[in-house]
Design a protein around this motif. Sequence first.
Motif, PDB file in Angstrom:
ATOM      1  N   GLY A   1       0.826  -1.194   0.000  1.00 52.33           N
ATOM      2  CA  GLY A   1       0.000   0.000   0.000  1.00 52.33           C
ATOM      3  C   GLY A   1       0.862   1.246   0.000  1.00 52.33           C
TER       4      GLY A   1
ATOM      5  N   VAL B   1      -2.957   5.848   5.813  1.00 49.98           N
ATOM      6  CA  VAL B   1      -2.923   4.413   6.111  1.00 49.98           C
ATOM      7  C   VAL B   1      -1.510   3.994   6.504  1.00 49.98           C
TER       8      VAL B   1
ATOM      9  N   VAL C   1      -1.698  -2.390   6.149  1.00 52.60           N
ATOM     10  CA  VAL C   1      -2.566  -2.973   5.125  1.00 52.60           C
ATOM     11  C   VAL C   1      -2.538  -4.489   5.271  1.00 52.60           C
TER      12      VAL C   1
ATOM     13  N   LEU D   1      -7.493  -1.827   6.567  1.00 53.04           N
ATOM     14  CA  LEU D   1      -6.633  -0.640   6.514  1.00 53.04           C
ATOM     15  C   LEU D   1      -6.595   0.031   7.884  1.00 53.04           C
TER      16      LEU D   1
END
Length: 468
Positions: A328, A377, A380, A395
């Motif tokens: 991510g 974020v 992940v 998340l």
Amino acid sequence: MRQRGRHRRRARGRALRAALAGAGLALTGAATLISTSQATVTDDPGALRPLTSAARLDPLRLTEQLVPERSLDRLAAAMGRPVDAGTVLTSTDRTLRAADGCTADEKRALPVEPAATRAYCWNTADSASRQWRPQSVTTSGDAADDGLWGTHRAILSGWSRHGDRATGGDLARVAFVNADDPDRLTYTWALLVIPVDGGRDYRGLASHVSGMVWYRDKLLVTASGDDGDALYVYDLRRVQRATVAGDEVGRVPGGWAAHGYRWVLPAVASYRPTRGSCAPADASASATGAEDRVDSADFASGSDANTAPCPNSLSVDRGSVPGSLVAGEAAPRGSGRRTLLWRYSFSADPARAGLLATDSAGTASAQEAYETKVDGVRGVLSRRTGAADGASWYLARAAGPDSAHGTLWRQDRRGAETTECGSSSDTHRCWGDGTGALSYWPQTDEVWSLSGRTLFAVPAPSVERALR
């Protein structure tokens, strides 16, 4: 961990399941839970948006670069025969404090809902350091089908140091945690380095290890330095011993130094964006001023067609065949940009265990990719419940400057769910502070993460119930 397609209505009242292994030790203050029907939904990110065009997928391609075997052999000849992670795990010299030995501040940032059932705090000297920060976690549950490395249950945690030239610059280290006895976790440090000069020397990895995964015998970590690489790879059968106790890193008079640590992990490979280099743009919009939570330098700027994405979160999905590396790139908090999520398949070739699947040109391509409106974020995780259901993505959103807690979202192509707790204006702030990555341990059915300077585990069924 199973996907739930709707929110669960929840009664008002005081609720906090924060007992450690049934011992009744509260980890956080009580929180009033509210019905999801009364929750604020203006920040609902909705469904994941699939990316299918070549223009969006091509920048995700990575080119594998192996460190020449002769360089690794030359380094081993000079430093001594390498050992594997099992030797490191049997020579630990520090002890993690159980939850009842953690301070109130250390426990305050733990999740409210769902609550942790296990929590540990680092040695007090390591916890007190403000130069070093824990950022990532992976376990032997990621690495092996039986959840063991040899005979050991183990946890690895990546820490990063931001330093200037006078103090030796940025460095990265890994805590090797022996988790054989859940009541007494012990650990020791290994410094992450990169061989240079054909294996005649090495330098420290100058990167924030905000993402780290252990698969088979390889450890893959995020790279955020000046090299332009996206990932570095380490072989856990090639751990070297440092022979000189000093702050230097590399070959010094009398032997080999590793910033005072006993163990050294030299990189065996790296992955560089095929398009060029991994070069995130300015990420100042993500800064919050919270020293142990979100650092603007830790974030990329979100997906951008003009630059190759730089992963800052990693995890393993062992439910895919073959297993896959989940990545991510976070959009900075409040930037209005979208976070990018994607995955690569690991190689099924036994001779390439732990490396990514590549074509004849040594290029790894993303198997799928998505955009999400969730920003900030830090962790992940992707779990599959079957081919028909696809994957659910979990998340962990970092805490903001005015909160000790972050948010845990579950998303798929149909929608998104989160937990509800407390009585603040943002009732989604139920997770930890968002410092660390997410890792799922199949054999214990737990999700592991880091909150501030505390390592914790939450039962996966509790996560699912909270996210209904």
